[in-house]
Design a protein around this motif. Structure first.
Motif, PDB file in Angstrom:
ATOM      1  N   ILE A  29       1.613  -1.182  -0.138  1.00  0.00           N
ATOM      2  CA  ILE A  29       0.386  -0.238  -0.135  1.00  0.00           C
ATOM      3  C   ILE A  29       0.902   0.822  -0.176  1.00  0.00           C
ATOM      4  O   ILE A  29       0.667   2.325  -0.963  1.00  0.00           O
ATOM      5  CB  ILE A  29      -1.003  -0.173   1.279  1.00  0.00           C
ATOM      6  CG1 ILE A  29      -2.090  -1.492   1.098  1.00  0.00           C
ATOM      7  CG2 ILE A  29      -1.204   1.542   1.557  1.00  0.00           C
ATOM      8  CD1 ILE A  29      -3.025  -1.451   2.565  1.00  0.00           C
ATOM      9  N   TYR A  30       1.681   0.821   0.976  1.00  0.00           N
ATOM     10  CA  TYR A  30       3.051   2.507   0.975  1.00  0.00           C
ATOM     11  C   TYR A  30       3.463   2.704  -0.959  1.00  0.00           C
ATOM     12  O   TYR A  30       3.735   3.765  -0.087  1.00  0.00           O
ATOM     13  CB  TYR A  30       4.074   2.120   1.840  1.00  0.00           C
ATOM     14  CG  TYR A  30       4.922   3.208   2.432  1.00  0.00           C
ATOM     15  CD1 TYR A  30       4.818   4.616   2.813  1.00  0.00           C
ATOM     16  CD2 TYR A  30       5.754   3.302   1.483  1.00  0.00           C
ATOM     17  CE1 TYR A  30       5.881   5.847   2.457  1.00  0.00           C
ATOM     18  CE2 TYR A  30       7.390   4.204   1.897  1.00  0.00           C
ATOM     19  CZ  TYR A  30       7.070   5.346   2.165  1.00  0.00           C
ATOM     20  OH  TYR A  30       7.994   6.339   1.759  1.00  0.00           O
ATOM     21  N   ALA A  41       2.190  16.874   2.496  1.00  0.00           N
ATOM     22  CA  ALA A  41       2.160  15.937   2.723  1.00  0.00           C
ATOM     23  C   ALA A  41       3.236  15.683   3.899  1.00  0.00           C
ATOM     24  O   ALA A  41       4.104  16.818   3.727  1.00  0.00           O
ATOM     25  CB  ALA A  41       2.009  14.613   0.789  1.00  0.00           C
ATOM     26  N   MET A  91       1.954   7.083  -7.104  1.00  0.00           N
ATOM     27  CA  MET A  91       1.194   7.057  -7.418  1.00  0.00           C
ATOM     28  C   MET A  91       1.117   8.844  -7.341  1.00  0.00           C
ATOM     29  O   MET A  91       0.970   9.556  -7.853  1.00  0.00           O
ATOM     30  CB  MET A  91      -0.660   7.022  -6.340  1.00  0.00           C
ATOM     31  CG  MET A  91      -1.210   5.801  -7.702  1.00  0.00           C
ATOM     32  SD  MET A  91      -2.806   5.825  -6.829  1.00  0.00           S
ATOM     33  CE  MET A  91      -3.546   7.076  -7.526  1.00  0.00           C
ATOM     34  N   GLN A  92       2.129   9.308  -6.059  1.00  0.00           N
ATOM     35  CA  GLN A  92       2.375  10.840  -5.841  1.00  0.00           C
ATOM     36  C   GLN A  92       3.943  11.123  -6.405  1.00  0.00           C
ATOM     37  O   GLN A  92       3.791  11.826  -7.343  1.00  0.00           O
ATOM     38  CB  GLN A  92       2.653  10.537  -4.205  1.00  0.00           C
ATOM     39  CG  GLN A  92       2.058  10.685  -2.648  1.00  0.00           C
ATOM     40  CD  GLN A  92       2.733  11.221  -2.020  1.00  0.00           C
ATOM     41  OE1 GLN A  92       3.802  10.904  -1.680  1.00  0.00           O
ATOM     42  NE2 GLN A  92       1.514  11.948  -1.204  1.00  0.00           N
ATOM     43  N   GLN A 103       1.361   4.011  -2.679  1.00  0.00           N
ATOM     44  CA  GLN A 103       1.178   5.796  -2.375  1.00  0.00           C
ATOM     45  C   GLN A 103       1.688   6.117  -3.556  1.00  0.00           C
ATOM     46  O   GLN A 103       1.900   7.405  -4.098  1.00  0.00           O
ATOM     47  CB  GLN A 103       0.137   5.978  -1.144  1.00  0.00           C
ATOM     48  CG  GLN A 103       0.868   7.361  -0.754  1.00  0.00           C
ATOM     49  CD  GLN A 103       0.782   7.038   0.511  1.00  0.00           C
ATOM     50  OE1 GLN A 103       1.499   6.434   1.265  1.00  0.00           O
ATOM     51  NE2 GLN A 103       0.296   8.606   0.815  1.00  0.00           N
ATOM     52  N   ARG A 104       3.675   5.915  -2.834  1.00  0.00           N
ATOM     53  CA  ARG A 104       4.648   6.594  -3.620  1.00  0.00           C
ATOM     54  C   ARG A 104       4.423   6.536  -5.017  1.00  0.00           C
ATOM     55  O   ARG A 104       4.921   7.801  -5.457  1.00  0.00           O
ATOM     56  CB  ARG A 104       5.521   5.801  -3.027  1.00  0.00           C
ATOM     57  CG  ARG A 104       7.039   6.491  -3.100  1.00  0.00           C
ATOM     58  CD  ARG A 104       8.580   6.111  -2.438  1.00  0.00           C
ATOM     59  NE  ARG A 104       8.003   4.614  -3.558  1.00  0.00           N
ATOM     60  CZ  ARG A 104       8.589   4.030  -3.055  1.00  0.00           C
ATOM     61  NH1 ARG A 104       9.560   3.513  -1.962  1.00  0.00           N
ATOM     62  NH2 ARG A 104       8.847   2.771  -4.165  1.00  0.00           N
TER      63      ARG A 104
END
Length: 145
Positions: free
Chosen positions: A14-15, A35, A21-22, A18-19
């Motif tokens: 998940i992390y 963030a 996608m950022q 998220q990274r």
């Protein structure tokens, strides 16, 4: 016993998602705190004579760093190369928490910052940027006649 429905490294995945996608949408954090964990991490402080900005960028090649000042916006950008094995190599990466890739941090400087008096120095992975304040903004003592 019971078997887990989720793999053990679900939170790591998940992390990672998220990274990724950022980075894909260039949602990099700014000094105003969009963030947490922006890269490079910044410390910003000021005195009556100057504004001091410290960007902590270990492992960044100095040739890739750029500092620009235009119309009151200070931009720090660069790129940190990955030290991980390439895709064709026979190696497995189990955890990758270190940021690599291109980065960019932008901040607005106060109106009394002097764009002609900016100095940037890199030492031991710390980029120190000093922006002097305009002479007209310096505190001064007025003589009484």
């Amino acid at each position: 016993m019971y078997r887990s429905l989720f793999p053990r490294d679900m939170f790591a995945e998940i992390y990672r998602l998220q990274r990724d996608m950022q980075q894909a949408f260039d949602l990099s954090p700014s000094i105003r705190g969009f963030a947490a964990n922006g890269f490079p991490a910044l410390n910003v402080g000021s005195t009556s004579q100057a504004l001091e900005i410290y960007a902590f960028a270990p492992g960044v090649d100095p040739a890739t760093l750029e500092v620009h000042l235009e119309r009151g916006l200070l931009t720090i950008s660069g790129e940190r190369q990955s030290a991980l094995p390439k895709e064709g190599e026979k190696a497995a990466v189990h955890i990758n928490e270190r940021f690599d890739g291109k980065f960019r941090r932008v901040m607005t400087l106060p109106e009394d910052a002097d764009p002609e008096a900016v100095e940037a120095r890199l030492r031991d992975g710390v980029l120190r940027i000093t922006v002097q304040r305009r002479a007209s903004a310096q505190p001064r003592r007025i003589a009484i006649q």
